[in-house]
Structures are given as structure tokens and as C-alpha cells.
Motif scaffolding. Sequence first.
Motif, PDB file in Angstrom:
ATOM      1  N   GLU A  20      -0.990  -1.821  -8.033  1.00 35.78           N
ATOM      2  CA  GLU A  20       0.020  -2.148  -7.026  1.00 35.78           C
ATOM      3  C   GLU A  20       1.079  -1.054  -6.942  1.00 35.78           C
ATOM      4  OE1 GLU A  20       1.308  -6.012  -8.277  1.00 35.78           O
ATOM      5  OE2 GLU A  20      -0.434  -7.008  -7.397  1.00 35.78           O
ATOM      6  N   SER A  21       1.483  -0.514  -8.075  1.00 36.81           N
ATOM      7  CA  SER A  21       2.466   0.556  -8.105  1.00 36.81           C
ATOM      8  C   SER A  21       1.937   1.803  -7.408  1.00 36.81           C
ATOM      9  CB  SER A  21       2.838   0.873  -9.545  1.00 36.81           C
ATOM     10  OG  SER A  21       3.686   1.987  -9.609  1.00 36.81           O
ATOM     11  N   CYS A  22       0.706   2.146  -7.673  1.00 36.95           N
ATOM     12  CA  CYS A  22       0.083   3.315  -7.053  1.00 36.95           C
ATOM     13  C   CYS A  22       0.006   3.132  -5.543  1.00 36.95           C
ATOM     14  CB  CYS A  22      -1.298   3.543  -7.646  1.00 36.95           C
ATOM     15  SG  CYS A  22      -2.105   5.021  -6.991  1.00 36.95           S
ATOM     16  N   GLU A  23      -0.439   1.963  -5.106  1.00 37.59           N
ATOM     17  CA  GLU A  23      -0.522   1.703  -3.671  1.00 37.59           C
ATOM     18  C   GLU A  23       0.836   1.813  -3.022  1.00 37.59           C
ATOM     19  OE1 GLU A  23      -2.549  -1.603  -1.911  1.00 37.59           O
ATOM     20  OE2 GLU A  23      -4.281  -1.276  -3.185  1.00 37.59           O
ATOM     21  N   ALA A  24       1.854   1.264  -3.643  1.00 37.33           N
ATOM     22  CA  ALA A  24       3.200   1.302  -3.072  1.00 37.33           C
ATOM     23  C   ALA A  24       3.702   2.743  -2.961  1.00 37.33           C
ATOM     24  CB  ALA A  24       4.151   0.477  -3.930  1.00 37.33           C
ATOM     25  N   GLN A  25       3.390   3.559  -3.944  1.00 33.33           N
ATOM     26  CA  GLN A  25       3.839   4.948  -3.923  1.00 33.33           C
ATOM     27  C   GLN A  25       3.095   5.771  -2.877  1.00 33.33           C
ATOM     28  OE1 GLN A  25       3.671   6.672  -7.839  1.00 33.33           O
ATOM     29  NE2 GLN A  25       4.840   5.001  -8.726  1.00 33.33           N
ATOM     30  N   VAL A  26       1.790   5.535  -2.761  1.00 34.51           N
ATOM     31  CA  VAL A  26       0.973   6.335  -1.855  1.00 34.51           C
ATOM     32  C   VAL A  26       1.107   5.873  -0.411  1.00 34.51           C
ATOM     33  CG1 VAL A  26      -1.392   6.996  -1.270  1.00 34.51           C
ATOM     34  CG2 VAL A  26      -0.665   6.970  -3.646  1.00 34.51           C
ATOM     35  N   VAL A  27       0.998   4.592  -0.199  1.00 39.90           N
ATOM     36  CA  VAL A  27       1.007   4.050   1.153  1.00 39.90           C
ATOM     37  C   VAL A  27       2.431   3.769   1.617  1.00 39.90           C
ATOM     38  CG1 VAL A  27       0.181   2.175   2.613  1.00 39.90           C
ATOM     39  CG2 VAL A  27      -1.292   3.103   0.844  1.00 39.90           C
ATOM     40  N   GLY A  28       3.273   3.352   0.720  1.00 42.91           N
ATOM     41  CA  GLY A  28       4.653   3.085   1.058  1.00 42.91           C
ATOM     42  C   GLY A  28       4.871   1.905   1.966  1.00 42.91           C
ATOM     43  N   GLY A  29       3.897   1.039   2.075  1.00 40.10           N
ATOM     44  CA  GLY A  29       4.041  -0.156   2.894  1.00 40.10           C
ATOM     45  C   GLY A  29       3.948   0.101   4.385  1.00 40.10           C
ATOM     46  N   ASN A  30       3.668   1.348   4.794  1.00 40.70           N
ATOM     47  CA  ASN A  30       3.636   1.675   6.218  1.00 40.70           C
ATOM     48  C   ASN A  30       2.298   1.430   6.888  1.00 40.70           C
ATOM     49  OD1 ASN A  30       6.308   2.480   6.172  1.00 40.70           O
ATOM     50  ND2 ASN A  30       5.771   4.553   5.547  1.00 40.70           N
ATOM     51  N   SER A  31       1.227   1.394   6.127  1.00 38.95           N
ATOM     52  CA  SER A  31      -0.086   1.185   6.725  1.00 38.95           C
ATOM     53  C   SER A  31      -1.013   0.549   5.711  1.00 38.95           C
ATOM     54  CB  SER A  31      -0.672   2.520   7.205  1.00 38.95           C
ATOM     55  OG  SER A  31      -0.891   3.365   6.096  1.00 38.95           O
ATOM     56  N   SER A  32      -2.186   0.202   6.173  1.00 36.50           N
ATOM     57  CA  SER A  32      -3.184  -0.409   5.299  1.00 36.50           C
ATOM     58  C   SER A  32      -3.746   0.643   4.351  1.00 36.50           C
ATOM     59  CB  SER A  32      -4.321  -1.003   6.136  1.00 36.50           C
ATOM     60  OG  SER A  32      -5.376  -1.393   5.293  1.00 36.50           O
ATOM     61  N   SER A  33      -3.969   0.244   3.122  1.00 43.62           N
ATOM     62  CA  SER A  33      -4.540   1.169   2.145  1.00 43.62           C
ATOM     63  C   SER A  33      -6.058   1.087   2.104  1.00 43.62           C
ATOM     64  CB  SER A  33      -3.959   0.879   0.763  1.00 43.62           C
ATOM     65  OG  SER A  33      -4.314  -0.424   0.363  1.00 43.62           O
ATOM     66  N   ALA A  34      -6.670   0.263   2.923  1.00 42.94           N
ATOM     67  CA  ALA A  34      -8.124   0.061   2.881  1.00 42.94           C
ATOM     68  C   ALA A  34      -8.883   1.376   3.031  1.00 42.94           C
ATOM     69  CB  ALA A  34      -8.550  -0.926   3.956  1.00 42.94           C
ATOM     70  N   ASP A  35      -8.539   2.187   4.018  1.00 40.79           N
ATOM     71  CA  ASP A  35      -9.241   3.455   4.234  1.00 40.79           C
ATOM     72  C   ASP A  35      -8.981   4.442   3.104  1.00 40.79           C
ATOM     73  OD1 ASP A  35     -10.275   2.538   6.622  1.00 40.79           O
ATOM     74  OD2 ASP A  35      -8.668   3.422   7.827  1.00 40.79           O
ATOM     75  N   LEU A  36      -7.778   4.424   2.578  1.00 38.32           N
ATOM     76  CA  LEU A  36      -7.396   5.347   1.517  1.00 38.32           C
ATOM     77  C   LEU A  36      -8.269   5.175   0.278  1.00 38.32           C
ATOM     78  CD1 LEU A  36      -5.360   7.443   0.386  1.00 38.32           C
ATOM     79  CD2 LEU A  36      -3.982   5.488  -0.346  1.00 38.32           C
ATOM     80  N   TRP A  37      -8.555   3.935  -0.107  1.00 34.41           N
ATOM     81  CA  TRP A  37      -9.265   3.656  -1.345  1.00 34.41           C
ATOM     82  C   TRP A  37     -10.760   3.427  -1.146  1.00 34.41           C
ATOM     83  CZ3 TRP A  37      -5.836   5.293  -4.377  1.00 34.41           C
ATOM     84  CH2 TRP A  37      -4.503   4.945  -4.275  1.00 34.41           C
ATOM     85  N   GLU A  38     -11.254   3.547   0.064  1.00 35.16           N
ATOM     86  CA  GLU A  38     -12.632   3.174   0.378  1.00 35.16           C
ATOM     87  C   GLU A  38     -13.682   3.779  -0.556  1.00 35.16           C
ATOM     88  OE1 GLU A  38     -15.622   3.640   4.109  1.00 35.16           O
ATOM     89  OE2 GLU A  38     -13.543   3.139   4.528  1.00 35.16           O
ATOM     90  N   ASP A  39     -13.601   5.055  -0.841  1.00 36.18           N
ATOM     91  CA  ASP A  39     -14.617   5.709  -1.669  1.00 36.18           C
ATOM     92  C   ASP A  39     -14.175   5.916  -3.115  1.00 36.18           C
ATOM     93  OD1 ASP A  39     -16.463   5.901   0.423  1.00 36.18           O
ATOM     94  OD2 ASP A  39     -15.520   7.741   1.158  1.00 36.18           O
ATOM     95  N   MET A  40     -13.110   5.235  -3.506  1.00 30.04           N
ATOM     96  CA  MET A  40     -12.588   5.388  -4.858  1.00 30.04           C
ATOM     97  C   MET A  40     -12.775   4.089  -5.639  1.00 30.04           C
ATOM     98  SD  MET A  40      -9.098   7.421  -3.919  1.00 30.04           S
ATOM     99  CE  MET A  40      -8.704   7.886  -5.589  1.00 30.04           C
TER     100      MET A  40
END
Length: 91
Positions: A20-40
Motif C-alpha cells: 500500500e505504501s509503494c502504491e501510494a508513493q508511485v501512483v499518488g492516488g491520481n490514477s489506477s495502479s492496475a496497469d502499473l503492476w500488470e506484469d509485476m
Amino acid sequence: MSGLAKLAEAVSQALTKERESCEAQVVGGNSSSADLWEDMPAVDSKTVARLAPVFKRHTGRPLDIRRIRPGGYDSVEEAVQHLVYGDDDSI
């Protein structure tokens, strides 16, 4: 609650918090993280390695990092099952 169950709960909470911390830092709540983490992996091996103190606190010794699956895990639950209960044949 048994010692393994307490360890499993602590590892699960720590991994969830890290994710959750990583997602908040990377995405910042501005968009969906689904595409970001798709292949990870859901839980990467470096994140698991940082949990060595959690294992030490519950077992008296740090996590043997050789037990961590290279590339990580598909879910927090899979990581907990493998690391705490050792259900993987590679251990």
C-alpha cells in the motif's frame, strides 16, 4: 494463536503495508495502479527480504533470504504460505 499463526499474521500485515505504501508513493492516488503492476509480482523478493526483522522478532532469528522465491509472489497470501509454512518443494 500459535507462534506460526502470529508470524503469518505479522508477515501478512507487513507485506500489505509495504504494498500500500509503494502504491501510494508511485501512483499518488491520481490514477489506477492496475496497469502499473500488470506484469509485476504482487510481492517482490526485495520487499520480502526487508521483512527479516519480523521473522527475528517472532522466531528469534532472521529470515534466511535463500528461502525467498526469486521474482516474488503473486499474492501476499502466497508469500506468507511459502515463507511461514513452507509449502513449496524448493525449500
